[in-house]
Design an enzyme around this catalytic site. Structure first.
Site, PDB file in Angstrom:
ATOM      1  N   SER A  11       0.847  -1.192   0.000  1.00 29.91           N
ATOM      2  CA  SER A  11       0.000   0.000   0.000  1.00 29.91           C
ATOM      3  C   SER A  11       0.887   1.248   0.000  1.00 29.91           C
ATOM      4  O   SER A  11       2.070   1.183   0.343  1.00 29.91           O
ATOM      5  CB  SER A  11      -0.903   0.021   1.231  1.00 29.91           C
ATOM      6  N   LYS A  79       0.804  -0.909  15.375  1.00 30.19           N
ATOM      7  CA  LYS A  79      -0.497  -1.290  15.932  1.00 30.19           C
ATOM      8  C   LYS A  79      -1.080  -2.527  15.241  1.00 30.19           C
ATOM      9  O   LYS A  79      -1.980  -3.167  15.777  1.00 30.19           O
ATOM     10  CB  LYS A  79      -1.481  -0.124  15.871  1.00 30.19           C
ATOM     11  N   ASP A  80      -0.571  -2.886  14.054  1.00 27.57           N
ATOM     12  CA  ASP A  80      -1.045  -4.075  13.341  1.00 27.57           C
ATOM     13  C   ASP A  80      -0.339  -5.354  13.777  1.00 27.57           C
ATOM     14  O   ASP A  80      -0.724  -6.449  13.377  1.00 27.57           O
ATOM     15  CB  ASP A  80      -0.832  -3.918  11.823  1.00 27.57           C
ATOM     16  N   SER A 123     -12.628  -0.646  12.677  1.00 28.64           N
ATOM     17  CA  SER A 123     -12.032  -0.940  13.980  1.00 28.64           C
ATOM     18  C   SER A 123     -13.097  -1.057  15.059  1.00 28.64           C
ATOM     19  O   SER A 123     -13.892  -0.142  15.266  1.00 28.64           O
ATOM     20  CB  SER A 123     -11.050   0.192  14.333  1.00 28.64           C
ATOM     21  N   ARG A 125     -12.478  -1.018  18.209  1.00 25.07           N
ATOM     22  CA  ARG A 125     -12.110  -0.038  19.238  1.00 25.07           C
ATOM     23  C   ARG A 125     -12.730   1.323  18.932  1.00 25.07           C
ATOM     24  O   ARG A 125     -13.323   1.968  19.801  1.00 25.07           O
ATOM     25  CB  ARG A 125     -10.577   0.080  19.299  1.00 25.07           C
ATOM     26  N   ARG A 126     -12.581   1.763  17.688  1.00 23.72           N
ATOM     27  CA  ARG A 126     -13.158   3.054  17.301  1.00 23.72           C
ATOM     28  C   ARG A 126     -14.678   3.017  17.357  1.00 23.72           C
ATOM     29  O   ARG A 126     -15.319   3.960  17.825  1.00 23.72           O
ATOM     30  CB  ARG A 126     -12.695   3.435  15.883  1.00 23.72           C
ATOM     31  N   ARG A 143     -13.347  -1.082   5.177  1.00 21.78           N
ATOM     32  CA  ARG A 143     -12.066  -1.785   5.021  1.00 21.78           C
ATOM     33  C   ARG A 143     -11.291  -1.216   3.844  1.00 21.78           C
ATOM     34  O   ARG A 143     -11.817  -0.478   3.037  1.00 21.78           O
ATOM     35  CB  ARG A 143     -12.340  -3.281   4.769  1.00 21.78           C
ATOM     36  N   ASN A 145      -7.160   0.029   2.161  1.00 16.89           N
ATOM     37  CA  ASN A 145      -6.058   0.905   2.544  1.00 16.89           C
ATOM     38  C   ASN A 145      -6.569   2.336   2.690  1.00 16.89           C
ATOM     39  O   ASN A 145      -7.732   2.623   2.412  1.00 16.89           O
ATOM     40  CB  ASN A 145      -4.886   0.796   1.550  1.00 16.89           C
ATOM     41  N   VAL A 146      -5.702   3.224   3.142  1.00 12.72           N
ATOM     42  CA  VAL A 146      -6.101   4.601   3.430  1.00 12.72           C
ATOM     43  C   VAL A 146      -6.767   5.255   2.215  1.00 12.72           C
ATOM     44  O   VAL A 146      -7.828   5.862   2.307  1.00 12.72           O
ATOM     45  CB  VAL A 146      -4.869   5.427   3.881  1.00 12.72           C
ATOM     46  N   ARG A 149     -10.233   3.817   1.444  1.00 11.29           N
ATOM     47  CA  ARG A 149     -11.213   4.179   2.472  1.00 11.29           C
ATOM     48  C   ARG A 149     -11.673   5.620   2.303  1.00 11.29           C
ATOM     49  O   ARG A 149     -12.854   5.928   2.481  1.00 11.29           O
ATOM     50  CB  ARG A 149     -10.625   3.949   3.875  1.00 11.29           C
ATOM     51  N   CYS A 234      -5.795  -8.068  18.254  1.00 13.96           N
ATOM     52  CA  CYS A 234      -5.975  -6.714  17.727  1.00 13.96           C
ATOM     53  C   CYS A 234      -7.440  -6.502  17.376  1.00 13.96           C
ATOM     54  O   CYS A 234      -7.790  -5.622  16.616  1.00 13.96           O
ATOM     55  CB  CYS A 234      -5.063  -6.454  16.529  1.00 13.96           C
TER      56      CYS A 234
END
Length: 305
Positions: A11, A79-80, A123, A125-126, A143, A145-146, A149, A234
């Site tokens: 990516s 974080k991954d 996520s 968590r988010r 979902r 990549n940046v 998204r 995760c």
């Protein structure tokens, strides 16, 4: 001197991270070459991450490439990375950490914050933290990549989507229409880049050790120890942030139910001398105050092994 083969996902953000490490190694006189690999996490985009049942979905392919001897070191978004590295692979360096916070990218109108809205994130968590603060909102899965998204946000009638600020900043994609979510506790090690090497490869370990940023290493160590003690992988809705403040390390940790209604949190400080067990101590406080029952429930729901 051997050429260090740097493994990375393909990516734009992952390649930026690999090139950053490459430049730092080149500046120290090392020869390098970048090898890009597509991970399962990038290929399977039609299922939420937790359904794939894997911690390390983005790192597994690169781990295999390294264990097979195809690459010498690998650069990850920390974080991954699962808190337990595969046998034979070791942490080589944590680079100086970037912005830790999440941001909400919106379309210019934020009226939805005081009414009903639809927010996108992949996520848990988010999602849990958003629903805790905005229980009337709808959160949809996002979902990719940046880049993809951001495009999906524009192509859908969602009000906003949540991103790590560091990822957008690194590849100059942070738009003007965003809100910093400083109330949202980030993922353990968010904003940090990790370089791993083979335990047996002294040359590469010595090379990447020169890139290590001690303060970032200590803070991410505490956060990941907190995560590992809670046994969240995760996927569970767990946030953790350690920061140096004056002569102390300040820590904030949270555990949520999937719907955001249950919240266990802790804020505590420690000195530099006793940080090595501090993450575990904080996690155990959450577990004994009711968090253990929630983790049992989460493991059943998410089938986390």
């Amino acid at each position: 001197m051997k050429t260090i083969r740097i493994g990375t996902r393909d990516s734009e953000l992952a390649l930026w991270q690999a090139k950053t490490v490459e430049k730092k190694l080149n500046d120290l006189g090392y020869k390098t070459v970048i090898t890009a690999v597509k991970s399962q996490g990038d290929i399977i985009l039609d299922k939420p991450l937790y359904e794939l049942g894997i911690t390390g979905i983005f790192t597994k392919t690169l781990d295999i490439a390294m264990l097979n001897g195809d690459v010498d070191i690998v650069v990850h978004s920390m974080k991954d990375v699962p808190t337990l590295l595969p046998k034979g692979i070791v942490q080589g360096a944590v680079l100086e950490r970037a912005t830790v916070f999440d941001i909400l990218v919106h379309k210019g109108n934020t009226d939805f914050l005081i009414s009903e809205g639809t927010i996108a994130t992949g996520s848990l968590r988010r999602k849990a933290q958003w629903l805790n603060k905005y229980p009337k909102h709808n959160v949809v899965d996002l979902r990719g990549n940046v880049n993809s998204r951001l495009k999906k946000l524009q192509d859908n009638n969602w009000d906003g989507a949540i991103f790590a600020a560091a990822g957008l900043e690194r590849i100059n994609l942070k738009p003007d229409t965003f809100i910093e979510l400083d109330w949202m506790v980030p993922a353990p090690a968010q904003g940090a880049m990790l370089v791993v090497a083979m335990e047996s490869d002294t040359f590469c370990k010595e090379a990447v050790a020169k890139l290590n940023h001690k303060e970032s290493e200590i803070c991410t160590f505490i956060e990941r120890q907190f995560l590992r003690t809670l046994e969240g992988g995760c996927t569970a809705p767990i946030g953790a942030l350690a920061q140096f403040k004056d002569e102390e390390i300040h820590f904030q940790g949270v555990l949520f139910s999937l719907d955001g209604k249950q919240k266990f949190s802790i804020e505590k400080s420690c000195t530099f001398d006793n940080y090595k067990t501090f993450g575990k101590l904080c996690a155990n406080e959450i577990l004994t105050s009711g968090g253990n029952e929630l983790m049992v429930e989460l493991r059943k729901t998410l089938k986390v092994k």
